[in-house]
Design a protein around this motif. Structure first.
Motif, PDB file in Angstrom:
ATOM      1  N   LEU A 188     -35.821  44.543  98.636  1.00 29.03           N
ATOM      2  CA  LEU A 188     -36.366  43.641  99.684  1.00 29.03           C
ATOM      3  C   LEU A 188     -36.057  42.565  99.292  1.00 29.03           C
ATOM      4  O   LEU A 188     -35.332  42.426 100.692  1.00 29.03           O
ATOM      5  CB  LEU A 188     -38.004  44.165 100.161  1.00 29.03           C
ATOM      6  CG  LEU A 188     -38.686  43.427 100.685  1.00 29.03           C
ATOM      7  CD1 LEU A 188     -38.564  44.180 102.130  1.00 29.03           C
ATOM      8  CD2 LEU A 188     -40.357  43.756 100.460  1.00 29.03           C
ATOM      9  N   HIS A 189     -35.592  41.783  98.612  1.00 26.50           N
ATOM     10  CA  HIS A 189     -35.338  40.645  99.001  1.00 26.50           C
ATOM     11  C   HIS A 189     -34.094  40.561  99.277  1.00 26.50           C
ATOM     12  O   HIS A 189     -34.271  39.781  99.730  1.00 26.50           O
ATOM     13  CB  HIS A 189     -35.709  39.951  96.854  1.00 26.50           C
ATOM     14  CG  HIS A 189     -35.363  38.538  97.426  1.00 26.50           C
ATOM     15  ND1 HIS A 189     -35.624  37.803  96.207  1.00 26.50           N
ATOM     16  CD2 HIS A 189     -35.109  37.410  98.039  1.00 26.50           C
ATOM     17  CE1 HIS A 189     -35.112  36.811  96.003  1.00 26.50           C
ATOM     18  NE2 HIS A 189     -35.154  36.304  97.636  1.00 26.50           N
ATOM     19  N   ARG A 190     -33.628  41.055  98.599  1.00 25.80           N
ATOM     20  CA  ARG A 190     -32.054  41.834  98.956  1.00 25.80           C
ATOM     21  C   ARG A 190     -31.645  41.830 100.417  1.00 25.80           C
ATOM     22  O   ARG A 190     -30.935  41.273 101.256  1.00 25.80           O
ATOM     23  CB  ARG A 190     -31.322  42.474  98.119  1.00 25.80           C
ATOM     24  CG  ARG A 190     -30.656  42.617  97.308  1.00 25.80           C
ATOM     25  CD  ARG A 190     -30.012  43.331  96.065  1.00 25.80           C
ATOM     26  NE  ARG A 190     -30.159  44.040  96.474  1.00 25.80           N
ATOM     27  CZ  ARG A 190     -30.895  44.917  95.845  1.00 25.80           C
ATOM     28  NH1 ARG A 190     -30.973  44.847  94.241  1.00 25.80           N
ATOM     29  NH2 ARG A 190     -31.137  46.393  95.147  1.00 25.80           N
ATOM     30  N   GLU A 226     -32.702  35.169 103.985  1.00 25.03           N
ATOM     31  CA  GLU A 226     -32.880  33.951 103.431  1.00 25.03           C
ATOM     32  C   GLU A 226     -34.430  33.053 104.322  1.00 25.03           C
ATOM     33  O   GLU A 226     -36.094  33.188 103.870  1.00 25.03           O
ATOM     34  CB  GLU A 226     -31.756  33.012 103.545  1.00 25.03           C
ATOM     35  CG  GLU A 226     -32.708  32.259 102.573  1.00 25.03           C
ATOM     36  CD  GLU A 226     -32.867  32.548 100.916  1.00 25.03           C
ATOM     37  OE1 GLU A 226     -33.994  32.283  99.864  1.00 25.03           O
ATOM     38  OE2 GLU A 226     -31.674  32.934 100.293  1.00 25.03           O
ATOM     39  N   SER A 227     -33.913  33.162 106.414  1.00 23.61           N
ATOM     40  CA  SER A 227     -35.391  32.848 106.604  1.00 23.61           C
ATOM     41  C   SER A 227     -36.369  33.679 107.075  1.00 23.61           C
ATOM     42  O   SER A 227     -37.484  33.213 106.908  1.00 23.61           O
ATOM     43  CB  SER A 227     -35.004  32.163 108.097  1.00 23.61           C
ATOM     44  OG  SER A 227     -34.673  33.498 108.429  1.00 23.61           O
ATOM     45  N   GLU A 228     -35.924  34.725 106.545  1.00 24.24           N
ATOM     46  CA  GLU A 228     -37.647  35.572 106.345  1.00 24.24           C
ATOM     47  C   GLU A 228     -38.082  35.960 105.525  1.00 24.24           C
ATOM     48  O   GLU A 228     -39.444  35.871 104.667  1.00 24.24           O
ATOM     49  CB  GLU A 228     -37.359  37.062 106.772  1.00 24.24           C
ATOM     50  CG  GLU A 228     -36.430  37.153 108.416  1.00 24.24           C
ATOM     51  CD  GLU A 228     -37.737  36.617 109.190  1.00 24.24           C
ATOM     52  OE1 GLU A 228     -39.415  37.745 109.214  1.00 24.24           O
ATOM     53  OE2 GLU A 228     -37.848  36.726 110.201  1.00 24.24           O
ATOM     54  N   TRP A 229     -37.017  35.492 104.586  1.00 28.01           N
ATOM     55  CA  TRP A 229     -37.949  35.634 102.778  1.00 28.01           C
ATOM     56  C   TRP A 229     -38.136  34.240 102.774  1.00 28.01           C
ATOM     57  O   TRP A 229     -39.941  34.510 102.051  1.00 28.01           O
ATOM     58  CB  TRP A 229     -36.804  35.793 101.268  1.00 28.01           C
ATOM     59  CG  TRP A 229     -37.080  35.531 100.168  1.00 28.01           C
ATOM     60  CD1 TRP A 229     -37.729  34.243  99.357  1.00 28.01           C
ATOM     61  CD2 TRP A 229     -37.678  36.715  99.763  1.00 28.01           C
ATOM     62  NE1 TRP A 229     -37.925  34.746  98.289  1.00 28.01           N
ATOM     63  CE2 TRP A 229     -38.176  36.444  98.991  1.00 28.01           C
ATOM     64  CE3 TRP A 229     -38.845  37.837  99.792  1.00 28.01           C
ATOM     65  CZ2 TRP A 229     -39.483  36.741  97.176  1.00 28.01           C
ATOM     66  CZ3 TRP A 229     -38.592  38.475  99.094  1.00 28.01           C
ATOM     67  CH2 TRP A 229     -39.110  39.129  97.848  1.00 28.01           C
ATOM     68  N   SER A 230     -38.702  33.188 103.411  1.00 27.12           N
ATOM     69  CA  SER A 230     -39.233  32.229 103.454  1.00 27.12           C
ATOM     70  C   SER A 230     -40.339  32.152 103.844  1.00 27.12           C
ATOM     71  O   SER A 230     -41.393  31.526 103.628  1.00 27.12           O
ATOM     72  CB  SER A 230     -38.223  30.939 103.661  1.00 27.12           C
ATOM     73  OG  SER A 230     -37.039  30.712 103.017  1.00 27.12           O
ATOM     74  N   ILE A 239     -44.771  38.586  94.746  1.00 22.83           N
ATOM     75  CA  ILE A 239     -43.752  37.863  95.604  1.00 22.83           C
ATOM     76  C   ILE A 239     -42.863  36.539  95.232  1.00 22.83           C
ATOM     77  O   ILE A 239     -41.795  36.269  94.583  1.00 22.83           O
ATOM     78  CB  ILE A 239     -44.008  37.869  96.848  1.00 22.83           C
ATOM     79  CG1 ILE A 239     -44.409  39.002  98.044  1.00 22.83           C
ATOM     80  CG2 ILE A 239     -43.377  36.518  98.373  1.00 22.83           C
ATOM     81  CD1 ILE A 239     -45.158  38.776  99.255  1.00 22.83           C
ATOM     82  N   GLY A 240     -44.202  36.666  94.130  1.00 25.71           N
ATOM     83  CA  GLY A 240     -43.570  34.778  93.870  1.00 25.71           C
ATOM     84  C   GLY A 240     -42.599  34.934  92.880  1.00 25.71           C
ATOM     85  O   GLY A 240     -42.308  34.319  92.037  1.00 25.71           O
ATOM     86  N   ARG A 241     -43.457  35.971  91.638  1.00 23.82           N
ATOM     87  CA  ARG A 241     -43.208  36.336  90.443  1.00 23.82           C
ATOM     88  C   ARG A 241     -40.596  37.035  91.109  1.00 23.82           C
ATOM     89  O   ARG A 241     -40.490  36.859  90.364  1.00 23.82           O
ATOM     90  CB  ARG A 241     -43.079  38.045  89.685  1.00 23.82           C
ATOM     91  CG  ARG A 241     -44.874  37.148  89.252  1.00 23.82           C
ATOM     92  CD  ARG A 241     -44.382  38.420  87.698  1.00 23.82           C
ATOM     93  NE  ARG A 241     -45.010  40.027  88.695  1.00 23.82           N
ATOM     94  CZ  ARG A 241     -46.380  39.874  89.022  1.00 23.82           C
ATOM     95  NH1 ARG A 241     -47.255  39.118  88.980  1.00 23.82           N
ATOM     96  NH2 ARG A 241     -46.058  41.523  89.498  1.00 23.82           N
ATOM     97  N   GLU A 242     -41.127  37.991  91.985  1.00 24.63           N
ATOM     98  CA  GLU A 242     -39.732  37.942  92.342  1.00 24.63           C
ATOM     99  C   GLU A 242     -38.395  36.714  93.101  1.00 24.63           C
ATOM    100  O   GLU A 242     -37.230  36.274  92.310  1.00 24.63           O
ATOM    101  CB  GLU A 242     -39.468  38.420  93.787  1.00 24.63           C
ATOM    102  CG  GLU A 242     -38.412  39.015  94.531  1.00 24.63           C
ATOM    103  CD  GLU A 242     -37.297  39.522  93.878  1.00 24.63           C
ATOM    104  OE1 GLU A 242     -35.303  39.632  93.889  1.00 24.63           O
ATOM    105  OE2 GLU A 242     -38.273  40.398  92.656  1.00 24.63           O
ATOM    106  N   ALA A 243     -39.490  35.132  93.706  1.00 22.60           N
ATOM    107  CA  ALA A 243     -39.144  34.657  94.053  1.00 22.60           C
ATOM    108  C   ALA A 243     -38.497  33.512  92.799  1.00 22.60           C
ATOM    109  O   ALA A 243     -37.342  33.413  93.109  1.00 22.60           O
ATOM    110  CB  ALA A 243     -40.128  33.686  94.988  1.00 22.60           C
ATOM    111  N   LEU A 244     -38.904  33.084  91.618  1.00 16.65           N
ATOM    112  CA  LEU A 244     -38.825  33.077  90.229  1.00 16.65           C
ATOM    113  C   LEU A 244     -37.131  33.617  89.728  1.00 16.65           C
ATOM    114  O   LEU A 244     -37.171  32.767  89.152  1.00 16.65           O
ATOM    115  CB  LEU A 244     -39.610  32.534  89.428  1.00 16.65           C
ATOM    116  CG  LEU A 244     -40.806  31.735  89.502  1.00 16.65           C
ATOM    117  CD1 LEU A 244     -42.521  31.665  88.173  1.00 16.65           C
ATOM    118  CD2 LEU A 244     -40.751  30.510  89.464  1.00 16.65           C
TER     119      LEU A 244
END
Length: 196
Positions: A162-164, A168-172, A189-194
């Motif tokens: 999903l992140h891929r 970038e703007s939609e992930w933000s 979602i927080g863990r994936e961002a880290l």
């Protein structure tokens, strides 16, 4: 009073495919009973299709005959008429984002308004009420619906994909929604961002 049905038909034919008509729009032309009766007769004769209580659409005429309007167009027109947000279901969102190969058989939409079932030709469309956090009309909102449909366990396997897939703007935007999401989803979602 025979001009009332003619006026309703002319109006319905001037609208884009799937546009919804309501008897309330025609109360300036006759009594409530007369308008309701005109709509009822037009529906029985096949000149209009009753999709739910108090809502009608015109069938689409083509060189191949008459067919029901596209369900997505009807649902979108209904959303505009009722000022509700209507979005795809979690199953369709997960499929659109490539998180599942399953294609939903039944057409289900989520809404900020009340739940209802639409009858469009032979198709039955479910519109289910959903919490506000599930009906955001954006790619981030679609990601939220997909994760909610997948559930906590399956989402763990899909969050990197999903992140891929999200810009970038939609992930933000997805990151900014964490506070209103279920705790497991916000934490994931927080863990994936880290880790990204």
């Amino acid at each position: 009073m025979s001009k009332l049905p003619e006026f309703i038909i002319q109006r319905s034919q001037s609208l884009p495919e799937g546009e919804v008509l309501s008897p309330r729009e025609f109360l300036s032309l006759g009594s409530r009973a007369a308008v309701d009766q005109a709509f009822s007769r037009l529906a029985k004769s096949g000149k209009l299709m009753r999709i739910c209580r108090g809502m009608y659409v015109a069938p689409v005429k083509s060189r191949f005959g008459t067919r029901a309007p596209e369900p997505e167009k009807v649902v979108q027109a209904l959303a505009e008429k009722t000022s509700e947000t209507v979005t795809s279901s979690g199953a369709r969102a997960a499929n659109n984002l490539g998180l599942t190969q399953q294609v939903p058989v039944r057409q289900v939409f989520l809404t900020s308004g009340r739940a209802r079932t639409l009858k469009i030709g032979k198709a039955e469309i479910q519109i289910k009420h959903a919490p506000k956090w599930m009906v955001a009309p954006s790619a981030a909102g679609e990601a939220v619906r997909a994760l909610a449909w997948l559930g906590e366990t399956q989402s763990e396997d899909s969050i990197q994909t999903l992140h891929r897939r999200l810009s970038e703007s939609e992930w933000s935007r997805l990151m900014s929604l964490r506070a209103v999401l279920p705790s497991w989803m916000g934490a994931m979602i927080g863990r994936e961002a880290l880790h990204a």
